[in-house]
Design a protein around this motif. Structure first.
Motif, PDB file in Angstrom:
ATOM      1  N   ASN A   1       1.065  -1.159  -0.043  1.00  0.00           N
ATOM      2  CA  ASN A   1       0.120   0.174   0.045  1.00  0.00           C
ATOM      3  C   ASN A   1       0.958   1.258   0.185  1.00  0.00           C
ATOM      4  O   ASN A   1       1.931   1.252  -0.621  1.00  0.00           O
ATOM      5  N   ASN A   2       0.748   2.030   0.792  1.00  0.00           N
ATOM      6  CA  ASN A   2       1.750   3.353   0.962  1.00  0.00           C
ATOM      7  C   ASN A   2       2.731   3.277   2.178  1.00  0.00           C
ATOM      8  O   ASN A   2       3.246   4.258   2.387  1.00  0.00           O
ATOM      9  N   SER A   3       2.351   1.966   3.000  1.00  0.00           N
ATOM     10  CA  SER A   3       3.291   2.207   4.366  1.00  0.00           C
ATOM     11  C   SER A   3       3.985   1.036   4.436  1.00  0.00           C
ATOM     12  O   SER A   3       3.603   0.068   3.745  1.00  0.00           O
ATOM     13  N   TRP A   4       5.118   1.174   5.179  1.00  0.00           N
ATOM     14  CA  TRP A   4       5.931   0.113   5.594  1.00  0.00           C
ATOM     15  C   TRP A   4       5.416  -0.561   6.660  1.00  0.00           C
ATOM     16  O   TRP A   4       4.887  -1.944   6.614  1.00  0.00           O
ATOM     17  N   GLY A   5       5.352   0.079   7.861  1.00  0.00           N
ATOM     18  CA  GLY A   5       4.845  -0.728   9.081  1.00  0.00           C
ATOM     19  C   GLY A   5       3.180  -0.393   9.029  1.00  0.00           C
ATOM     20  O   GLY A   5       2.521   0.143   8.207  1.00  0.00           O
ATOM     21  N   TYR A   6       2.341  -1.430   9.783  1.00  0.00           N
ATOM     22  CA  TYR A   6       0.893  -1.534   9.586  1.00  0.00           C
ATOM     23  C   TYR A   6       0.302  -0.114   9.736  1.00  0.00           C
ATOM     24  O   TYR A   6       0.603   0.396  10.814  1.00  0.00           O
ATOM     25  N   ALA A   7      -0.462   0.365   8.887  1.00  0.00           N
ATOM     26  CA  ALA A   7      -1.120   1.653   9.202  1.00  0.00           C
ATOM     27  C   ALA A   7      -2.781   1.461   8.832  1.00  0.00           C
ATOM     28  O   ALA A   7      -2.887   1.217   7.999  1.00  0.00           O
ATOM     29  N   VAL A   8      -3.481   1.758   9.843  1.00  0.00           N
ATOM     30  CA  VAL A   8      -4.860   1.382   9.829  1.00  0.00           C
ATOM     31  C   VAL A   8      -5.617   2.199   8.581  1.00  0.00           C
ATOM     32  O   VAL A   8      -6.516   1.569   8.200  1.00  0.00           O
ATOM     33  N   ALA A   9      -5.407   3.422   8.419  1.00  0.00           N
ATOM     34  CA  ALA A   9      -5.920   4.235   7.565  1.00  0.00           C
ATOM     35  C   ALA A   9      -5.655   3.765   6.082  1.00  0.00           C
ATOM     36  O   ALA A   9      -6.333   4.284   5.141  1.00  0.00           O
ATOM     37  N   ASP A  10      -4.452   3.257   5.842  1.00  0.00           N
ATOM     38  CA  ASP A  10      -3.903   2.931   4.575  1.00  0.00           C
ATOM     39  C   ASP A  10      -4.381   1.624   3.888  1.00  0.00           C
ATOM     40  O   ASP A  10      -3.841   0.747   4.123  1.00  0.00           O
ATOM     41  N   GLN A  11      -5.526   1.905   3.235  1.00  0.00           N
ATOM     42  CA  GLN A  11      -6.050   0.673   2.312  1.00  0.00           C
ATOM     43  C   GLN A  11      -5.834   0.907   0.882  1.00  0.00           C
ATOM     44  O   GLN A  11      -6.366   0.390  -0.077  1.00  0.00           O
ATOM     45  N   ASN A  12      -4.786   1.740   0.691  1.00  0.00           N
ATOM     46  CA  ASN A  12      -4.428   2.008  -0.851  1.00  0.00           C
ATOM     47  C   ASN A  12      -3.446   1.143  -1.299  1.00  0.00           C
ATOM     48  O   ASN A  12      -2.311   1.121  -1.900  1.00  0.00           O
ATOM     49  N   TYR A  13      -3.872  -0.164  -1.478  1.00  0.00           N
ATOM     50  CA  TYR A  13      -3.019  -1.132  -2.025  1.00  0.00           C
ATOM     51  C   TYR A  13      -3.098  -1.424  -3.359  1.00  0.00           C
ATOM     52  O   TYR A  13      -3.822  -1.064  -4.217  1.00  0.00           O
ATOM     53  N   LYS A  14      -1.842  -1.469  -4.028  1.00  0.00           N
ATOM     54  CA  LYS A  14      -1.534  -2.037  -5.372  1.00  0.00           C
ATOM     55  C   LYS A  14      -2.421  -3.195  -5.708  1.00  0.00           C
ATOM     56  O   LYS A  14      -2.736  -4.037  -4.890  1.00  0.00           O
ATOM     57  N   SER A  15      -2.821  -3.142  -6.988  1.00  0.00           N
ATOM     58  CA  SER A  15      -3.747  -4.411  -7.482  1.00  0.00           C
ATOM     59  C   SER A  15      -2.822  -5.608  -7.736  1.00  0.00           C
ATOM     60  O   SER A  15      -1.566  -5.194  -7.685  1.00  0.00           O
ATOM     61  N   VAL A  16      -3.149  -6.669  -7.754  1.00  0.00           N
ATOM     62  CA  VAL A  16      -2.399  -7.894  -8.204  1.00  0.00           C
ATOM     63  C   VAL A  16      -1.629  -7.457  -9.669  1.00  0.00           C
ATOM     64  O   VAL A  16      -0.467  -7.728  -9.664  1.00  0.00           O
ATOM     65  N   GLY A  17      -2.304  -6.887 -10.457  1.00  0.00           N
ATOM     66  CA  GLY A  17      -1.733  -6.701 -11.843  1.00  0.00           C
ATOM     67  C   GLY A  17      -0.523  -5.621 -11.464  1.00  0.00           C
ATOM     68  O   GLY A  17       0.414  -5.861 -12.217  1.00  0.00           O
ATOM     69  N   GLU A  18      -0.996  -4.655 -10.953  1.00  0.00           N
ATOM     70  CA  GLU A  18       0.451  -3.723 -10.715  1.00  0.00           C
ATOM     71  C   GLU A  18       1.498  -4.267 -10.141  1.00  0.00           C
ATOM     72  O   GLU A  18       2.619  -4.066 -10.613  1.00  0.00           O
ATOM     73  N   ILE A  19       1.352  -5.168  -9.093  1.00  0.00           N
ATOM     74  CA  ILE A  19       2.517  -5.926  -8.414  1.00  0.00           C
ATOM     75  C   ILE A  19       3.324  -6.897  -9.431  1.00  0.00           C
ATOM     76  O   ILE A  19       4.405  -6.618  -9.444  1.00  0.00           O
TER      77      ILE A  19
END
Ligand code: GLC
Length: 442
Positions: free
Chosen positions: A286-304
């Motif tokens: 997503n946009n964070s290294w350590g767990y960040a509760v508000a960060d749900q901005n995950y890259k899609s499988v395709g992007e990865i």
């Protein structure tokens, strides 16, 4: 013609941005083998896990929240990852096609996630959990055949002996008697523990940039540190996220959130690309290294998947980060992404593992990869369809044995005219993915 011009331009660009380093350090045979294994794996999982997961605000929270270190440390008193199951983690990484795991043994907050005698502020002594989570991870990795590597912060936000740098200024340290010599000995003791208590393949350092603004250049004594590490285990790979050209004694080069040679983040300015040691890009899921509760901005499988293919096409590994929760679970979305990557890897992993750059540079439609030692096959990674037919340059003398969709094995129609190869793409190309075509010459 246009494509050939592109290739020449890309080749020149690569030649200009790589640099040969003269190293006085001679890696051991085991070290060279470890580098080869590392390159073959191409895909690793990065884990940022510490007591900061309790605050669920990322691993910099002690600093960004301007918290007092003693108040922050109370998270240790409540740290009890009841759902932690190292085997389940490692199985999920393996199923995703990863070959190694790099986990934070101690981050900038100074908390050690492993059993250490150098400080009581550690997972065994300072938490009610009381067990060494790294030991479990080590055993699980050994069982499943994944390699274990450690992130280790050379900067510390709470110790009085660490000379305060650009960060960690609000933690409530007195900061009146820094003693780097003393701190250096502490780090030596900890890395020795990491090297002798676990099956450690690599140490990945971070924090060097903390003294980038010092008026008098700060001497981290890294060559001495590396010599010490290699005197304990010459086969141990050393990497340092210092955002600079490699220092003598390092075994691979990492790039933070950028592909080798790029600088979209501002971290990699002037970080030339080594043509001697292996490369790795580390990136968040997503946009964070350590767990960040508000960060749900995950890259899609395709992007990865496309990022992974891009890395390999640039001769680099991808170290993909996950921030485990305080309860010991991996975030559900991260697990779901790992599953998707695994599905793709099972069908297309041959174009990633053991591969490096393919015969042609970046194209509008995607990238190419090929087995590191050469061979008759190379792979086209189609990120987006250029139309019904794709045209690639080949040598006039090349004769084609087969062209097929790697996942399904189905043959594709093609025509070779002189130095051009025309391949007819299937009409139902998958969306948001990487469609791999294997081209095999005679
Ligand atoms: C940065 C951050 C750190 C993170 C690392 C991962 O250096 O300081 O929190 O661990 O990037 O690459």
């Amino acid at each position: 013609m246009k494509t050939i011009r592109n290739i020449i331009a890309i080749t020149m660009m690569l030649a200009a941005s790589t640099v040969a380093y003269s190293q006085t350090y001679t890696p051991s045979e085991g070290n060279i083998q470890a580098r080869k294994d590392f390159v073959n794996e191409r895909f690793g999982i990065f884990l940022h896990w510490g007591i900061y997961a309790s605050y669920a605000q990322g691993e910099w929270y002690l600093n960004t929240g301007k918290l007092n270190k003693d108040e922050y440390a109370k998270a240790a008193g409540g740290f009890y990852p009841i759902r932690y199951n190292a085997e389940e983690w490692v199985k999920a990484f393996k199923d995703a096609g990863a070959g190694y795991v790099t986990i934070t043994s101690r981050h900038h907050d100074g908390f050690s996630m492993f059993d250490t005698k150098a400080s009581d502020y550690n997972i065994v002594k300072a938490t009610p959990y009381g067990k060494d989570v790294i030991k479990d991870l080590d055993e699980a990795c050994l069982k499943e055949g994944l390699k274990l590597q450690f992130y280790y912060s050379i900067l510390d936000w709470i110790r009085e002996d660490y000379p305060i740098g650009n960060s960690g200024k609000f933690s409530g340290r007195k900061g009146d008697h820094p003693d780097y010599g003393h701190y250096f000995e502490f780090m030596k003791q900890q890395v020795k523990e990491l090297l002798t208590q676990y099956h450690t393949r690599a140490l990945w350092f971070d924090g060097y940039w903390d003294h980038s603004k010092d008026a008098i250049p700060f001497d981290w004594r890294m060559p001495e540190f590396y010599e010490y590490i290699h005197s304990i285990n010459p086969d141990c790979l050393i990497c340092n996220n210092h955002h600079r050209v490699p220092i003598d004694g390092e075994d691979y080069q990492t790039f933070e959130r950028d592909l080798p040679g790029q600088n979209t983040t501002g971290y990699s300015e002037g970080q030339e690309v080594s043509d001697v040691i292996p490369l790795e890009m580390c990136q968040t899921m997503n946009n964070s290294w350590g767990y960040a509760v508000a960060d749900q901005n995950y890259k899609s499988v395709g992007e990865i998947i496309r990022l992974l293919a891009q890395c390999v096409s640039m001769n680099s590994n991808l170290l993909l980060n996950i921030g485990p929760q305080a309860d010991g679970e991996l975030p559900a979305t991260a697990l779901e992404r790992l599953k998707g990557v695994g599905q793709w890897m099972r069908e297309n992993g041959e174009s990633i593992k053991g591969c490096g750059p393919g015969p042609i540079g970046d194209q509008e439609w995607g990238v190419t990869t090929a087995p590191v030692g050469g061979g008759k096959t190379f792979y086209l990674h189609i990120f987006k369809s250029p139309g019904a037919i794709i045209e690639i340059p080949v040598a006039k003398k090349d004769r084609i044995r087969s062209i097929s969709a790697l996942a399904k094995g189905s043959s594709l129609n093609y025509k070779k005219v002189g130095e051009k190869l025309f391949i007819t793409l299937p009409t139902d190309l998958p969306e948001d993915s990487d469609f791999v075509i294997a081209v095999t010459k005679k």
